[in-house]
Write a protein that holds these residues in place. Structure first.
Motif, mmCIF file in Angstrom:
data_model
loop_
_atom_site.group_PDB
_atom_site.id
_atom_site.type_symbol
_atom_site.label_atom_id
_atom_site.label_comp_id
_atom_site.label_asym_id
_atom_site.label_seq_id
_atom_site.Cartn_x
_atom_site.Cartn_y
_atom_site.Cartn_z
ATOM 1 N N MET A 1 -1.953 1.485 3.099
ATOM 2 C CA MET A 1 -1.319 2.467 3.991
ATOM 3 C C MET A 1 0.344 2.629 4.127
ATOM 4 O O MET A 1 0.845 1.554 3.938
ATOM 5 C CB MET A 1 -1.724 2.343 5.548
ATOM 6 C CG MET A 1 -1.502 3.047 6.456
ATOM 7 S SD MET A 1 -2.012 2.771 8.080
ATOM 8 C CE MET A 1 -1.599 4.055 9.052
ATOM 9 N N VAL A 2 0.838 3.552 4.022
ATOM 10 C CA VAL A 2 2.253 3.925 3.735
ATOM 11 C C VAL A 2 2.864 3.571 5.200
ATOM 12 O O VAL A 2 2.339 4.239 6.290
ATOM 13 C CB VAL A 2 2.486 5.320 3.142
ATOM 14 C CG1 VAL A 2 4.041 5.609 3.393
ATOM 15 C CG2 VAL A 2 2.030 5.554 1.760
ATOM 16 N N ALA A 3 3.804 2.909 5.256
ATOM 17 C CA ALA A 3 4.605 2.492 6.536
ATOM 18 C C ALA A 3 5.121 3.629 7.040
ATOM 19 O O ALA A 3 5.682 4.713 6.450
ATOM 20 C CB ALA A 3 5.548 1.480 6.322
ATOM 21 N N THR A 4 5.357 3.743 8.588
ATOM 22 C CA THR A 4 5.940 4.724 9.382
ATOM 23 C C THR A 4 7.485 4.427 9.371
ATOM 24 O O THR A 4 7.788 3.211 9.578
ATOM 25 C CB THR A 4 5.492 4.958 10.735
ATOM 26 O OG1 THR A 4 4.160 5.101 10.634
ATOM 27 C CG2 THR A 4 6.313 5.701 11.565
ATOM 28 N N PRO A 5 8.314 5.213 8.868
ATOM 29 C CA PRO A 5 9.651 4.764 9.095
ATOM 30 C C PRO A 5 10.114 4.358 10.205
ATOM 31 O O PRO A 5 9.924 4.675 11.254
ATOM 32 C CB PRO A 5 10.487 6.470 8.714
ATOM 33 C CG PRO A 5 9.514 7.150 7.925
ATOM 34 C CD PRO A 5 8.032 6.679 8.540
ATOM 35 N N ALA A 6 11.075 3.262 10.147
ATOM 36 C CA ALA A 6 11.372 2.428 11.486
ATOM 37 C C ALA A 6 12.091 3.520 12.400
ATOM 38 O O ALA A 6 11.669 3.280 13.657
ATOM 39 C CB ALA A 6 12.205 1.383 10.799
ATOM 40 N N GLU A 65 0.854 3.407 -3.709
ATOM 41 C CA GLU A 65 -0.411 3.696 -2.937
ATOM 42 C C GLU A 65 -1.243 4.474 -4.060
ATOM 43 O O GLU A 65 -2.542 4.286 -4.451
ATOM 44 C CB GLU A 65 -0.345 4.352 -1.751
ATOM 45 C CG GLU A 65 -1.904 4.621 -1.155
ATOM 46 C CD GLU A 65 -2.354 6.081 -1.495
ATOM 47 O OE1 GLU A 65 -3.808 6.053 -1.200
ATOM 48 O OE2 GLU A 65 -1.652 6.678 -1.927
ATOM 49 N N PHE A 66 -0.724 5.521 -4.805
ATOM 50 C CA PHE A 66 -1.321 6.296 -5.888
ATOM 51 C C PHE A 66 -1.980 5.732 -6.971
ATOM 52 O O PHE A 66 -3.115 5.600 -7.450
ATOM 53 C CB PHE A 66 -0.318 7.415 -6.066
ATOM 54 C CG PHE A 66 -1.001 8.041 -7.555
ATOM 55 C CD1 PHE A 66 -2.120 9.326 -7.313
ATOM 56 C CD2 PHE A 66 -0.878 8.010 -8.872
ATOM 57 C CE1 PHE A 66 -2.532 9.888 -8.394
ATOM 58 C CE2 PHE A 66 -1.277 8.538 -9.704
ATOM 59 C CZ PHE A 66 -2.342 9.358 -9.613
ATOM 60 N N TYR A 67 -0.960 4.308 -7.621
ATOM 61 C CA TYR A 67 -1.528 3.598 -8.636
ATOM 62 C C TYR A 67 -2.561 2.839 -8.223
ATOM 63 O O TYR A 67 -3.370 2.261 -9.116
ATOM 64 C CB TYR A 67 -0.608 3.137 -9.232
ATOM 65 C CG TYR A 67 0.558 4.054 -10.088
ATOM 66 C CD1 TYR A 67 0.096 4.666 -11.122
ATOM 67 C CD2 TYR A 67 1.812 4.471 -9.766
ATOM 68 C CE1 TYR A 67 0.802 5.602 -12.018
ATOM 69 C CE2 TYR A 67 2.441 5.118 -10.622
ATOM 70 C CZ TYR A 67 1.879 6.070 -11.631
ATOM 71 O OH TYR A 67 2.547 6.761 -12.558
ATOM 72 N N GLU A 68 -2.539 2.394 -6.913
ATOM 73 C CA GLU A 68 -3.338 1.132 -6.421
ATOM 74 C C GLU A 68 -4.666 1.814 -6.451
ATOM 75 O O GLU A 68 -5.628 1.321 -6.571
ATOM 76 C CB GLU A 68 -2.916 0.537 -5.331
ATOM 77 C CG GLU A 68 -1.817 -0.464 -5.509
ATOM 78 C CD GLU A 68 -1.366 -0.933 -4.265
ATOM 79 O OE1 GLU A 68 -1.422 -0.711 -3.264
ATOM 80 O OE2 GLU A 68 -0.591 -2.084 -4.417
#
Length: 440
Positions: A1-6, A65-68
């Motif tokens: 899951m892509v992190a939300t910018p801090a 995430e795309f490659y995984e």
């Protein structure tokens, strides 16, 4: 899951309408892993975003995430991964189209802006050859036709047009800049005329920081029936960009200048123009029917996307566009304007330093190119690097522009949304010490 910018988390985020400032910029910096490292024992002050910007963690993770989880070729498979990859690839196109206020089929993936400009040049060349399709005639050039650029162009928006002119018999003319780095619009009125077929110009100069009057130039070109090509490499990352409102016919931008990876860019074109243009590269994925004698081509954008595409990079570019949109392009532009004025005013006050471009008080990008009397730009850059300050040195792929001002090279400092006023002040302190260090 892509992190939300801090800096976008609810506990620390600021209202989207609030102007950026040092406090929030420091939170933004937490999204950029590379900015946390020291250089030469000093905190890194990265002032080379005009060449290549850094990547926030959310962008890095989107490509990973795309490659995984989704790695597959697009548009050519019915299995689960192929469908997932294709959806991500085309969703990215729609996201980037929305970012520049275009329709999805008006966004063509390229490797960079340079490829986009060469795509146009070679397509127009193909339109000029015998046997070109009738609908391509509007792009054909011949002897006596004129291509107009400006004196402030990056080589990428000059050399392709020179090559096209040499191969078709057309002539390249240019709009000059004045001593303050502003286009001579009175001269433009006489240069753009009935023989002008193309007007290609930069939205914002990568050397001068000048922001050009796009609307006025578009009216001038369209008034004589010329096509408009906009180099948006230095504007798309730093200010709101609406290609529909500007009414440009084509525009190019590069991902690596707007928080995305290298190796991906965008060519925008009005759909009716793209669909009339001859293809540039040919092969798989851009055809409808192929026989041993001939081939028929898909409409835009696939018409210009032969072969395996830069899938993960496109997805990461969309993630970068989302990051910039959520931060607020208007806020970013306002903050960089503050930094740009601080740069110009500070540099201009240092004895022996000559700053190119508009004077302090005139709207500009958050960058400044300058010459230090008696010290070569490369020496200036190495001295600043010893203090952990990263800047650009050389002619910045704009030799004619440097020649206009009697220079062969300058030092350029360029800011972005992750720079603070302290970064600018560190640069100014370093530049002030250069001439003394070298005994100039």
């Amino acid at each position: 899951m892509v992190a939300t910018p801090a800096h976008l988390l609810p506990s620390v985020g600021l209202p989207s309408a609030a102007q950026l400032g040092n406090e929030e910029v420091l939170r933004i910096r937490n999204d950029f892993p590379i900015l946390q490292q020291p250089v030469n024992g000093m905190p890194l002050v990265y002032l080379d975003s005009g060449a290549t910007s850094q990547n926030p963690l959310s962008v890095i993770e989107s490509e990973q995430e795309f490659y995984e989880q989704r790695n597959s070729a697009v548009h050519r498979g019915a299995h689960f991964l192929a469908v997932e990859a294709t959806e991500g690839f085309e969703d990215a196109r729609a996201t980037v189209a929305s970012f520049i206020v275009a329709d999805w089929d008006e966004v063509v993936w390229t490797s960079n802006a340079t490829e986009g400009l060469n795509l146009l040049s070679y397509s127009f060349l193909n339109a000029s050859l015998p046997g070109a399709a009738p609908e391509a005639a509007q792009f054909a050039l011949g002897s006596g036709d004129e291509i107009v650029v400006t004196e402030m162009e990056h080589h990428a928006n000059l050399i392709p047009w020179q090559q096209l002119a040499q191969r078709t018999g057309a002539i390249v003319r240019y709009i000059p800049v004045d001593d303050h780095g502003v286009l001579d619009l009175e001269a433009a009125e006489s240069i753009v005329g009935p023989r002008t077929r193309i007007l290609a110009f930069t939205h914002a100069s990568n050397v001068l920081g000048t922001i050009n009057p796009v609307e006025r130039l578009v009216r001038l070109a369209h008034g004589v029936g010329a096509l408009v090509v906009l180099d948006a490499c230095q504007s798309a990352p730093h200010m709101p960009l609406d290609v529909k409102d500007l009414d440009v016919d084509f525009a190019v931008l590069s991902g690596h200048k707007m928080l995305a990876p290298t190796g991906v860019g965008v060519l925008y074109g009005k759909s009716e123009l793209l669909n009339a243009m001859p293809p540039f590269l040919t092969g798989g994925s851009m055809i409808t029917t192929v026989t041993m004698e001939k081939a028929e081509f898909l409409p835009s954008p696939q018409r210009f996307e032969a072969g395996t595409q830069k899938i993960s990079q496109a997805i990461a570019l969309a993630s970068a566009a989302n990051y910039l949109t959520e931060t607020g392009m208007g806020r970013i532009h306002e903050w960089e304007s503050v930094l740009g004025m601080r740069l110009v005013e500070g540099l201009a006050s240092i004895p022996g330093v000559r700053v190119l471009g508009p004077e302090a008080g005139v709207e500009r990008l958050g960058l400044a190119s300058f010459d230090v009397e008696g010290v070569h730009a490369h020496d200036v850059g190495q001295f600043l690097d010893s203090r952990g300050i990263a800047v650009r040195v050389g002619h910045h792929c704009a030799q004619p522009l440097h020649r206009r001002y009697g220079l062969t090279a300058t030092t350029r400092a360029s800011t972005y949304l992750y720079n603070t006023t302290d970064d600018v002040d560190a640069l100014l302190e370093g530049v002030a010490a250069v001439r003394g260090y070298f005994g100039a």
